[in-house]
Structures are given as C-alpha cells and as structure tokens.
Design an enzyme around this catalytic site. Structure first.
Site, PDB file in Angstrom:
ATOM      1  N   ASN A  75       0.819  -1.225   0.000  1.00  0.00           N
ATOM      2  CA  ASN A  75       0.000   0.000   0.000  1.00  0.00           C
ATOM      3  C   ASN A  75       0.852   1.274   0.000  1.00  0.00           C
ATOM      4  OD1 ASN A  75       0.262   1.054   2.863  1.00  0.00           O
ATOM      5  ND2 ASN A  75      -0.361  -1.064   3.258  1.00  0.00           N
ATOM      6  N   VAL A 102       2.753   2.527   3.416  1.00  0.00           N
ATOM      7  CA  VAL A 102       4.022   1.833   3.701  1.00  0.00           C
ATOM      8  C   VAL A 102       5.050   2.159   2.610  1.00  0.00           C
ATOM      9  CG1 VAL A 102       5.113  -0.419   4.045  1.00  0.00           C
ATOM     10  CG2 VAL A 102       2.883   0.020   5.059  1.00  0.00           C
ATOM     11  N   CYS A 127      -4.626  -5.616  -6.990  1.00  0.00           N
ATOM     12  CA  CYS A 127      -4.221  -4.202  -7.065  1.00  0.00           C
ATOM     13  C   CYS A 127      -4.835  -3.493  -8.261  1.00  0.00           C
ATOM     14  CB  CYS A 127      -2.706  -4.097  -7.094  1.00  0.00           C
ATOM     15  SG  CYS A 127      -1.963  -5.005  -8.460  1.00  0.00           S
ATOM     16  N   GLU A 171       5.570  -0.634  -6.135  1.00  0.00           N
ATOM     17  CA  GLU A 171       4.383  -1.138  -6.838  1.00  0.00           C
ATOM     18  C   GLU A 171       3.217  -0.976  -5.883  1.00  0.00           C
ATOM     19  OE1 GLU A 171       4.052  -2.248  -9.948  1.00  0.00           O
ATOM     20  OE2 GLU A 171       6.162  -2.024 -10.461  1.00  0.00           O
TER      21      GLU A 171
HETATM   22  P1  NAD Z   1       1.083  -6.161   3.296  1.00  0.00           P
HETATM   23  O1  NAD Z   1       0.338  -5.837   4.534  1.00  0.00           O
HETATM   24  O2  NAD Z   1       1.477  -7.573   3.018  1.00  0.00           O
HETATM   25  O3  NAD Z   1       2.352  -5.242   3.261  1.00  0.00           O
HETATM   26  C1  NAD Z   1       3.308  -5.348   2.233  1.00  0.00           C
HETATM   27  C2  NAD Z   1       4.675  -5.555   2.842  1.00  0.00           C
HETATM   28  O4  NAD Z   1       5.024  -4.420   3.603  1.00  0.00           O
HETATM   29  C3  NAD Z   1       4.753  -6.760   3.776  1.00  0.00           C
HETATM   30  O5  NAD Z   1       5.863  -7.549   3.418  1.00  0.00           O
HETATM   31  C4  NAD Z   1       4.882  -6.145   5.146  1.00  0.00           C
HETATM   32  O6  NAD Z   1       5.713  -6.906   6.000  1.00  0.00           O
HETATM   33  C5  NAD Z   1       5.493  -4.799   4.877  1.00  0.00           C
HETATM   34  N1  NAD Z   1       5.065  -3.789   5.844  1.00  0.00           N
HETATM   35  C6  NAD Z   1       3.805  -3.580   6.290  1.00  0.00           C
HETATM   36  N2  NAD Z   1       3.784  -2.538   7.158  1.00  0.00           N
HETATM   37  C7  NAD Z   1       5.048  -2.082   7.245  1.00  0.00           C
HETATM   38  C8  NAD Z   1       5.679  -1.032   7.962  1.00  0.00           C
HETATM   39  N3  NAD Z   1       5.007  -0.228   8.777  1.00  0.00           N
HETATM   40  N4  NAD Z   1       7.017  -0.857   7.785  1.00  0.00           N
HETATM   41  C9  NAD Z   1       7.737  -1.661   6.969  1.00  0.00           C
HETATM   42  N5  NAD Z   1       7.179  -2.672   6.272  1.00  0.00           N
HETATM   43  C10 NAD Z   1       5.875  -2.893   6.403  1.00  0.00           C
HETATM   44  O7  NAD Z   1       0.272  -5.727   2.000  1.00  0.00           O
HETATM   45  P2  NAD Z   1      -0.744  -4.523   1.784  1.00  0.00           P
HETATM   46  O8  NAD Z   1      -0.017  -3.232   1.839  1.00  0.00           O
HETATM   47  O9  NAD Z   1      -1.968  -4.716   2.580  1.00  0.00           O
HETATM   48  O10 NAD Z   1      -1.073  -4.886   0.266  1.00  0.00           O
HETATM   49  C11 NAD Z   1      -2.195  -4.398  -0.367  1.00  0.00           C
HETATM   50  C12 NAD Z   1      -1.833  -3.151  -1.152  1.00  0.00           C
HETATM   51  O11 NAD Z   1      -0.818  -3.479  -2.092  1.00  0.00           O
HETATM   52  C13 NAD Z   1      -2.971  -2.623  -1.960  1.00  0.00           C
HETATM   53  O12 NAD Z   1      -2.943  -1.227  -1.904  1.00  0.00           O
HETATM   54  C14 NAD Z   1      -2.669  -3.103  -3.371  1.00  0.00           C
HETATM   55  O13 NAD Z   1      -3.240  -2.305  -4.362  1.00  0.00           O
HETATM   56  C15 NAD Z   1      -1.185  -3.053  -3.374  1.00  0.00           C
HETATM   57  N6  NAD Z   1      -0.630  -3.998  -4.335  1.00  0.00           N
HETATM   58  C16 NAD Z   1      -0.010  -3.499  -5.421  1.00  0.00           C
HETATM   59  C17 NAD Z   1       0.481  -4.356  -6.379  1.00  0.00           C
HETATM   60  C18 NAD Z   1       1.166  -3.834  -7.605  1.00  0.00           C
HETATM   61  O14 NAD Z   1       1.726  -4.638  -8.338  1.00  0.00           O
HETATM   62  N7  NAD Z   1       1.158  -2.542  -7.862  1.00  0.00           N
HETATM   63  C19 NAD Z   1       0.354  -5.731  -6.227  1.00  0.00           C
HETATM   64  C20 NAD Z   1      -0.271  -6.203  -5.079  1.00  0.00           C
HETATM   65  C21 NAD Z   1      -0.758  -5.320  -4.139  1.00  0.00           C
END
Ligand code: NAD
Length: 489
Positions: A189, A192, A244, A210
């Site tokens: 997201n 982060v 996403c 991404e």
């Molecule tokens: P998530 O919660 O798995 O977080 C992603 C990663 O960030 C994890 O490995 C996690 O350990 C790390 N993380 C989380 N909080 C953190 C922090 N405070 N500090 C450091 N690292 C941290 O995944 P998410 O963010 O819930 O994923 C969903 C989001 O990702 C959506 O917004 C989606 O659109 C986006 N996404 C984008 C793509 C793309 O290809 N552009 C693909 C998949 C998902």
C-alpha cells in the site's frame, strides 16, 4: 548481529564472489525456480487455500503460470537483454566504441504483499536473478502459510546465500530496511510505500514501488453491456476484489445503471453460483481487520446486489453499490475487496474530469465500441496502465511495463522491463589515444573558431548504419582533424 543483518551480509558476500553474474548461472537458477512451480504445485495451492481460500485450479492461473512464462521469456532472451547495446554516434565518437552495458546493481531487497503472494514476490526475483543480482526476499507475513512455504522451498531450488528468504512482520521488515541495499523493490500500500522510500533515502538507494489506488472503470452507453459486465465482474471479484488492478468503481451514464447491475448479477451467478459462499472459486478476505475495514466502507451506500457477509469466515459476497456519491466512504480509499460502487456521470467529459480530479490510478479501464472515445480517454488522462474492453489482462503481457505513476507507484517491471529496472545501464565510451588533433577544439585557449568546429562535431549525429557510410564519415573526420590541426597550429 540480527537475523536480517546476517542475511544481507551473506547475500552481499555471495554477490561479491561474482557467481551471480555469468549468464549460464543466472539461467540455471531461473530454471531451478521454474522447477519449483512444477514440482510443488500441490503445496503451493494448499498454502494459498489456507491463506485466501484460493481454488486448486485458480492458483496456477493467477499465481504461477505467469511466473513460469516470465522465467521462460528471461531464459530465452537473457543473452540479448544482457548484451552491450550500441548507441548512435556523433562525429566526435565515430571511431570509438559507444555502448550501454547492463550490469547488476548488487543486493536487491524484495518486499512482497499478501494478495498474490507468489506472483508479486517472485516476479521481481526473476528480474533480479536475470539481471545478475543477489536478492533478499521478504514475503508478506499476512499470507502466513505461503510465507512459511516460501522460506522452506526456495533454498531447495535456488542459491540460498544469494537469494535468502527472510520472514517476519513489521519490526523485521523495518530492521531489514535499515540495512544498505542497492535497490528496494516494494509491493504494497501507498502508506508503507512512503516508509520504504524514506528508509531507502538514508542510503540513497533507488526504489521500485508497486502500489495501489482506486482504478476507475468507465462504461460507455454504446457498448455490449453483457460482455462488458461479464469482464468487469471477473476483474472485480477474482480473489475477492483483493487485486491491485481490480476495477475499483464504475462510472456510467444514469440510463444504463440498472442494466449494468442486472448484467453483473447474471455474471456473478454464472461464475460463483447462487451462493458464492459455498463456491470453491470464490475467495475470502485475508483477515478480520480487512473484513471490518471493507464492511465499514459500505455503510453509507445503497446495496444493489449481494451484501451478505460472515465475519467468522471472512466472507463478503460479491456486492454492487448503486448511485454512490463521491463523498461516500467507499470512495475515500482503495476498496481492495468485493464491493463495486457505481457512480453516474452525464458524459465522457465528466468521467474524464472525475478521474483527473483524483490521484493517478494504477489501471484505467474503458468499455466502449467507439475507438475515438477510447483514444480520447487515453489522451486526456494518466494512469499506470490502460486497458480498453477488458480487465486485468494487461498484467499478463510481458512486453508491457507494469507499474504505477504518481500515487500508484514508481518504476515498472515485467519481462525486459524487470531486467532493466534491476540493472544499472552503464554508459561506456572506449576511445583510443589517437586523433588528438580533434581535441584541440575543446582545449583552452577557447576561440570563436574552435567553438564553431565544436558545434559542427558535437551536433552532427551519425546513425550506425552501413559500413561504407561509416568509412566515408571516418575519412571526413580525419580530413577535418588535419585541417583543424593546421588552422590551430
Ligand atoms: P502487506 O500488509 O502484506 O504489506 C506489504 C509488505 O510491507 C509486507 O511484506 C509487510 O511486512 C510490509 N510492511 C507492512 N507494514 C510495514 C511497515 N510499517 N514498515 C515496513 N514494512 C511494512 O500488504 P498490503 O499493503 O496490505 O497490500 C495491499 C496493497 O498493495 C494494496 O494497496 C494493493 O493495491 C497493493 N498492491 C499493489 C500491487 C502492484 O503490483 N502494484 C500488487 C499487489 C498489491
């Protein structure tokens, strides 16, 4: 030394041995990785069933088939991608070697997300291996079964020192982010994403982000609504909306709203039966925190289809919300769940204005049989990717760069773009210690004459074409050099 520091240290040491660089080694590692997906299908599907209720046949379709395709492409094309790339010359560089040499960056940190945990974590790894890097892989802790499986399986197939898997949650990821990397590749997201970019800035480490956002979907009155809505329903409800590039919301003329709802309802029944809860192809929300977040979003809108839910099972039925206002809760952030709001607009102009008033999305979808209208939307908007008359499938075209713009991300990958993203494109110029006469024009004392010659030599571009042309120009340079030499002596 922490576990994370140790993994990075080891990866760097392994990188310094140089063994990740030979193309044969990269290809071998990629083929080993491909074998993992062939041999471990059942375990991969089993873990994803537990994490997201993904179906046995849906898993290869959405997670690993694309990875196998990317690996095969990289194996086939690596020699070409990694080869020096000649560039056009000017008169000053005509007799020199001028080329771009892609070289590995070093140690890459890959931070994956949970929604397609193999696809979004391993796809950057393919690029990292192809480009000759070492990579520390941090799968998302949220898809816990898959993270554990990745930790167990990857070392059995690829070099465990060059490509270690480090598991853990936020504290472990933050510890990793304190280390020095040569590139950080993050999927997740936007909030982060900012933390990652800030951490990387301490070492001036480049990032690929991404990210996500609200991807709009405009439906023109003049299109086949049955087909359009079928494709939209598939794009939205696959993986329970946790994609996403899922169409986040629909913009359409008020006159077609009822038809759109009808057609989406028909498709949902066709895909997931009358009761999606018992359908093996319909997923679940990843956890209760996200379940609550999504349910809260629907509070101030009118449900036109679906709406059923079950917190204990993290189940939310495919849902359509009608006559949604831009101020509604569901329009304030990325939904990332199976709610599909419909907002009515009176024209394509209003749709374009609506889109341009907001952050640049990761994907933009248009359904229309009018090519002019489609081109107009391409020309007058901006988004990471653009797709007309379908959803999601641009992700699978590895000749297209995949990535965001503005708030939806930085950098792009897939196919050769992954290779380039994780390479340093080094500009190389190899001269000989000859023809010093030509250089007189740049040495002091500077004069108007010398400047005139410099202008001629620098601005004259020579495309690298036929050899006889080159030879003729080379002679010209030699003659010019001799003339200048005489004038300036
Ligand atoms: P998530 O919660 O798995 O977080 C992603 C990663 O960030 C994890 O490995 C996690 O350990 C790390 N993380 C989380 N909080 C953190 C922090 N405070 N500090 C450091 N690292 C941290 O995944 P998410 O963010 O819930 O994923 C969903 C989001 O990702 C959506 O917004 C989606 O659109 C986006 N996404 C984008 C793509 C793309 O290809 N552009 C693909 C998949 C998902």
């Amino acid at each position: 030394m922490s576990k994370q520091q140790l993994a990075v240290e080891r990866a760097r040491r392994a990188f310094r041995t140089g063994r990740s660089k030979p193309l044969e080694y990269r290809i071998q590692q990629l083929k080993n990785l491909e074998r993992l997906f062939v041999e471990r299908k059942k375990e991969i599907a089993g873990a994803l069933k537990k994490d997201l209720n993904k179906s046995e046949h849906g898993t290869p379709l959405y997670e690993t088939l694309g990875l196998e395709g990317e690996i095969q492409l990289a194996v086939r094309k690596l020699k070409e991608w990694a080869a020096p790339r000649p560039v056009s010359k000017n008169l000053l560089t005509l007799s020199d070697e001028v080329y771009i040499k892609p070289e590995p960056l070093g140690v890459v940190l890959i931070i994956g997300a949970w929604n397609y945990p193999w696809a979004v974590t391993i796809q950057p790894l393919i690029g990292a291996i192809a480009a000759g890097n070492a990579a520390v892989i941090k799968p998302s802790e949220v898809s816990a079964h898959t993270a554990k499986l990745m930790e167990d399986l990857l070392p059995l197939y690829v070099d465990k020192e060059l490509y270690p898997v480090v598991t853990g949650g936020v504290p472990e990821t933050q510890e990793l982010l304190k280390q020095r990397f040569d590139h950080v590749f993050y999927t997740g997201n936007c909030a982060v994403g900012k933390i990652v970019m800030e951490a990387a800035s301490h070492h001036l480490t480049p990032v690929t982000l991404e990210l996500g956002g609200k991807s709009p979907c405009y439906i023109d009155k003049n299109c086949n609504l049955t087909i359009a809505c079928r494709r939209i329903a598939w794009g939205k409800y696959t993986n329970c909306g946790q994609t996403c590039i899922a169409p986040d919301y629909i913009l359409c003329d008020p006159s077609i709203q009822d038809r759109v709802i009808q057609e989406i309802t028909k498709s949902v029944q066709e895909f997931y039966t009358e009761n999606p809860k018992t359908c093996p192809d319909y997923g679940r929300i990843i956890n209760q925190r996200h379940f609550k977040r999504i349910m809260a979003m629907a509070e101030d809108s009118t449900v036109a289809m679906g709406g059923d839910n079950d917190e204990a099972e993290c189940y939310i039925a495919p849902t359509v919300l009608r006559d949604v206002k831009p101020e509604a809760k569901v329009m304030q952030e990325e939904i990332f769940g199976p709610l599909l709001p419909i907002l009515t607009v009176d024209s394509v102009d209003s749709a374009i204005e609506f889109i341009n008033d907001r952050e640049k999305p990761l994907a933009l979808y248009v359904f229309s049989s009018d090519n002019k209208l489609i081109k107009r939307v391409v020309d007058e908007t901006s988004s990471g990717g653009f797709l007309a008359n379908d959803c999601l499938v641009h992700f699978s075209v590895n000749d297209l760069p995949f990535g965001g713009v503005g708030n939806s991300g930085i950098g792009a990958y897939h196919g050769k773009f992954s290779f380039d993203q994780l390479s340093h494109l080094r500009g190389c110029l190899i001269k000989q210690l000859k023809m010093e006469g030509v250089n007189n024009m740049r040495y002091p004392p500077h004069t108007a004459d010398k400047l005139g010659w410099a202008r001629f030599f620098i601005l004259k571009h020579v495309p690298v074409v036929r050899t006889f042309k080159l030879a003729a120009l080379a002679m010209l340079v030699v003659i010019a050099a001799a003339i200048i030499q005489r004038i300036l002596d």
